[in-house]
Design an enzyme around this catalytic site. Structure first.
Site, PDB file in Angstrom:
ATOM      1  N   SER A 196      -5.197   1.170  -2.438  1.00 45.68           N
ATOM      2  CA  SER A 196      -4.862   0.553  -1.561  1.00 45.68           C
ATOM      3  C   SER A 196      -5.738  -0.004  -0.544  1.00 45.68           C
ATOM      4  O   SER A 196      -6.147   0.023   0.273  1.00 45.68           O
ATOM      5  CB  SER A 196      -3.695   0.278  -0.937  1.00 45.68           C
ATOM      6  OG  SER A 196      -2.839   0.179  -2.082  1.00 45.68           O
ATOM      7  N   ARG A 197      -7.417   0.664  -1.367  1.00 50.29           N
ATOM      8  CA  ARG A 197      -8.149   0.826  -0.097  1.00 50.29           C
ATOM      9  C   ARG A 197      -7.769   1.900   1.363  1.00 50.29           C
ATOM     10  O   ARG A 197      -9.306   1.906   2.136  1.00 50.29           O
ATOM     11  CB  ARG A 197      -9.088  -0.566   0.263  1.00 50.29           C
ATOM     12  CG  ARG A 197      -9.642  -1.559  -0.848  1.00 50.29           C
ATOM     13  CD  ARG A 197     -10.677  -0.963  -1.339  1.00 50.29           C
ATOM     14  NE  ARG A 197     -11.304  -1.783  -2.933  1.00 50.29           N
ATOM     15  CZ  ARG A 197     -10.977  -1.719  -3.449  1.00 50.29           C
ATOM     16  NH1 ARG A 197     -10.328  -0.610  -4.260  1.00 50.29           N
ATOM     17  NH2 ARG A 197     -11.569  -2.427  -4.520  1.00 50.29           N
TER      18      ARG A 197
END
Length: 219
Positions: A196-197
């Site tokens: 999810s970065r």
């Protein structure tokens, strides 16, 4: 773009869920941590794990970047070699600060370094130059790095002239305009990709008193 090429905005790879970098896993100093990760990159068989992007800027602050090869590192910093009259060499003289980025993408890792730049001493340059293949030694003499040349033939002619010049010289000397640059870190960031970065970014930073502090940065 060609019809079969997806647009950059659509290119997306998710990072592995089981990777991460915690403060508890971090070495006590940046050098030991870098040494660990560099060894990992070599063991993983990454192509040219010592390749790094070197960013410099001129006296007016206009930046430039290029990929070069790391040729040495120790607790004092990171060393690479160049023509001192090249763009990066000139900028390192006019504005003696640089950044380095080691892009170990297959391992979902980066290391980002920033700090002042200095020339290595001449004995160190000469020792490294003597270890280079003869063709690379000749190339250092032949190329007016970063200068505009009329065509490839001009470069080939310059190389042949240097070959003739040193034909009877067993050990080619290092050019006076060529040598090492050392980046002395003021900060070294270790970046590990996460899902999810929400990446892990842990940075060693030299504080005003000279001591090193570790900071976590938001991704």
């Amino acid at each position: 773009m060609t019809g079969d090429t997806p647009p950059p905005a659509a290119m997306r790879n998710e990072y592995a869920a089981d990777l991460g970098l915690s403060e508890g896993e971090l070495a006590a100093d940046w050098y030991t941590q870098f040494d660990r990760w560099f060894a990992d990159a070599v063991a993983a068989g990454l192509p040219e794990p010592n390749a790094m992007v070197v960013g410099t800027a001129d006296a007016a602050g206009r930046p430039s970047g290029r990929t070069v090869l790391l040729k040495g590192y120790d607790p004092e910093g990171f060393v690479f070699y160049t023509n001192y009259t090249s763009r990066k060499g000139g900028e390192a003289t006019a504005n003696p600060h640089a950044s380095l980025v080691f892009p170990w993408f297959p391992m979902q890792r980066q290391v980002v370094v920033a700090g002042p730049v200095e020339r290595v001493d001449r004995a160190e340059t000469e020792a490294y130059f003597a270890s280079r293949p003869r063709g690379s030694q000749l190339g250092a003499w032949a190329s007016a790095q970063s200068r505009v040349i009329p065509d490839r033939a001009a470069l080939d002619e310059a190389y042949e002239a240097v070959v003739a010049r040193f034909a009877d010289v067993a050990q080619i000397p290092a050019p006076p305009h060529w040598g090492g640059l050392r980046v002395r870190p003021e900060s070294v960031e270790f970046w590990q990709g996460r899902v999810s970065r929400l990446h892990d970014r842990l940075r060693f930073r030299r504080a005003d008193g000279g001591d090193w502090v570790v900071e976590r940065l938001a991704p």
